[in-house]
Design an enzyme around this catalytic site. Sequence first.
Site, PDB file in Angstrom:
ATOM      1  N   GLU A 279     -10.943 -46.326  -7.850  1.00 39.52           N
ATOM      2  CA  GLU A 279     -10.197 -46.832  -9.009  1.00 39.52           C
ATOM      3  C   GLU A 279     -10.427 -48.336  -9.187  1.00 39.52           C
ATOM      4  OE1 GLU A 279      -8.563 -44.856 -11.196  1.00 39.52           O
ATOM      5  OE2 GLU A 279      -9.441 -43.275  -9.974  1.00 39.52           O
ATOM      6  N   TRP A 282     -13.667 -48.558 -10.976  1.00 39.97           N
ATOM      7  CA  TRP A 282     -13.511 -48.333 -12.419  1.00 39.97           C
ATOM      8  C   TRP A 282     -13.045 -49.610 -13.110  1.00 39.97           C
ATOM      9  CZ3 TRP A 282     -15.146 -44.951 -15.792  1.00 39.97           C
ATOM     10  CH2 TRP A 282     -15.431 -43.652 -15.403  1.00 39.97           C
ATOM     11  N   TRP A 311     -12.038 -39.982 -39.128  1.00 39.74           N
ATOM     12  CA  TRP A 311     -10.732 -39.811 -38.518  1.00 39.74           C
ATOM     13  C   TRP A 311      -9.657 -39.502 -39.549  1.00 39.74           C
ATOM     14  CZ3 TRP A 311     -11.111 -39.390 -33.474  1.00 39.74           C
ATOM     15  CH2 TRP A 311     -12.086 -40.110 -32.782  1.00 39.74           C
ATOM     16  N   ASN A 346      -1.430 -42.455 -14.901  1.00 36.99           N
ATOM     17  CA  ASN A 346      -2.821 -42.484 -15.359  1.00 36.99           C
ATOM     18  C   ASN A 346      -3.321 -41.134 -15.854  1.00 36.99           C
ATOM     19  OD1 ASN A 346      -5.373 -43.984 -15.664  1.00 36.99           O
ATOM     20  ND2 ASN A 346      -6.123 -42.510 -14.174  1.00 36.99           N
ATOM     21  N   TRP A 364      -8.858 -43.472 -32.384  1.00 40.67           N
ATOM     22  CA  TRP A 364      -8.492 -43.963 -31.057  1.00 40.67           C
ATOM     23  C   TRP A 364      -7.954 -45.387 -31.103  1.00 40.67           C
ATOM     24  CZ3 TRP A 364     -11.212 -48.267 -29.460  1.00 40.67           C
ATOM     25  CH2 TRP A 364     -12.439 -48.516 -30.094  1.00 40.67           C
ATOM     26  N   TRP A 387      -9.461 -45.404 -23.640  1.00 39.02           N
ATOM     27  CA  TRP A 387      -9.340 -44.767 -24.949  1.00 39.02           C
ATOM     28  C   TRP A 387     -10.683 -44.270 -25.472  1.00 39.02           C
ATOM     29  CZ3 TRP A 387      -5.703 -42.721 -27.872  1.00 39.02           C
ATOM     30  CH2 TRP A 387      -4.374 -42.940 -27.496  1.00 39.02           C
TER      31      TRP A 387
END
Length: 488
Positions: A279, A282, A311, A346, A364, A387
């Site tokens: 993590e 990331w 969208w 998360n 998004w 996102w």
Amino acid sequence: MTALVWYRNDLRVHDHQALAAAVSSGLPVRALYLLCPGQWEAHQVAPLRRWYVLSSLRELGQALAALGIVLDVIDCGDFAGVPQALADYCRRHQVSQLFCTREYPLNELRRDRAVADVLGGLGIALQGFDDSVLVPPRALKTGQGTPYTVFTPYRRRWQHYLDEHPPAPPARPRKREAVAFRDDNSLRKALAALDVPASLQAHWQPGEAAARRRLQGFVREGLAGYKAQRDFPAQAGTSLLSVALSAGTLSVQRCYLMAREAMAREADTEEGALVWIGELAWRDFYRQIMANFPHLAWGAPFREETKWLQWQRDEQCFQAWCEGRTGYPLVDAAMRQLNQTGWMHNRLRMVTAMFLTKHLFIDWRWGEAYFMRQLLDGDFAANNGGWQWSASTGTDAAPYFRVFSPIRQSERFDPDGVFIKQYVPELHGLTGKALHQPWLAPMLAPDYPSPIVQHEGVRERVTAAFQQARDIGGSTGIVEAVKNRNCI
């Protein structure tokens, strides 16, 4: 002459390279924080996060005073006012060297370039440190000399780099003659101007001391079980350190070193520690993406061809999502957790983001902005990366045809509904299948809304939308052959 530490998102005295370098310069040291409330507004920073930062600043001022260092807080409006405010301060206090932690989003980079130009003209030396990451954003390149855009090979190279260059946080500066702590007027005014309910504040403890205690407790009690427990929101399976890392009340280097030390000391922690270190990788990955692809700060999708996606602009559905009224229990519980605590688990960030972008097919960027307005740990690089992953528009994104089933996610990760019932009390009377699909027993949950969209057919609609984007943009290869795979 004076050495100045310019504090930004690095509100601590331990493991702080800029502070250590300033003290090592041999010059008298001062510290400065520049308030930019206008920039907070422009960046949609959550009021709760502002409270955390300002409260942590007060603790930082006390800690620095104990070391003999004065912390000044100056309100300069927004980033445009920073260069002149810094120049004036440096003249007033005869600053000859400035030390700071580097920041990578576009507006911050532009601010720092303007500062470098102004202070360079004054003959003031600037020194920046990549202290908010474990691996500097431009240190790793692929075999073709380009930045990594896929996480797995980046993760391998990242670990190899750390094996060769293990982090070595500097020692806490030696205590000098203490100075009196001044509760800065700008800081008091900024805190007084916030309207953050006490119920929200009660969930969190700002400052470095609390962050260090939480890290120690997590390594001692939670690290070994992290892999097994981290996906279950009803369990205390995560570290809850994201806010401390995003505001810099805790160093990422300390987190990494303590996890590695725990692995070496106790074999049963290795599995959980490796996942948790992943993590941290990331976190670095998204920062290097932001540093190497600054156009993402303009709201652009990473995958250029996805800019043609059509969208939906459904304000009513978006508001239902924001308020936790979608009719899907896990989605609604997660959104209510966010609204009530300023934080979201998360796993649920992925579930709610994918629901908005795939089930409702809402842009998004709407969700990204809403999260930033609510999240205590709002971090632009991580929020944007998450996102875009969920929307299948970003680097290393989920395949466009991957659609989390909110029903299956609910059954897998909150099987008994402990988390759901905590935030959706309308469902207290339901158990079993009806708890995860309350429309099956509407008489038992009369106050809970019906689903605003059906899960069936979502993947087909998303596939068609990405196909249409390919046709509009004239690009190729967006839509791969859909293999025989189910929604997960």
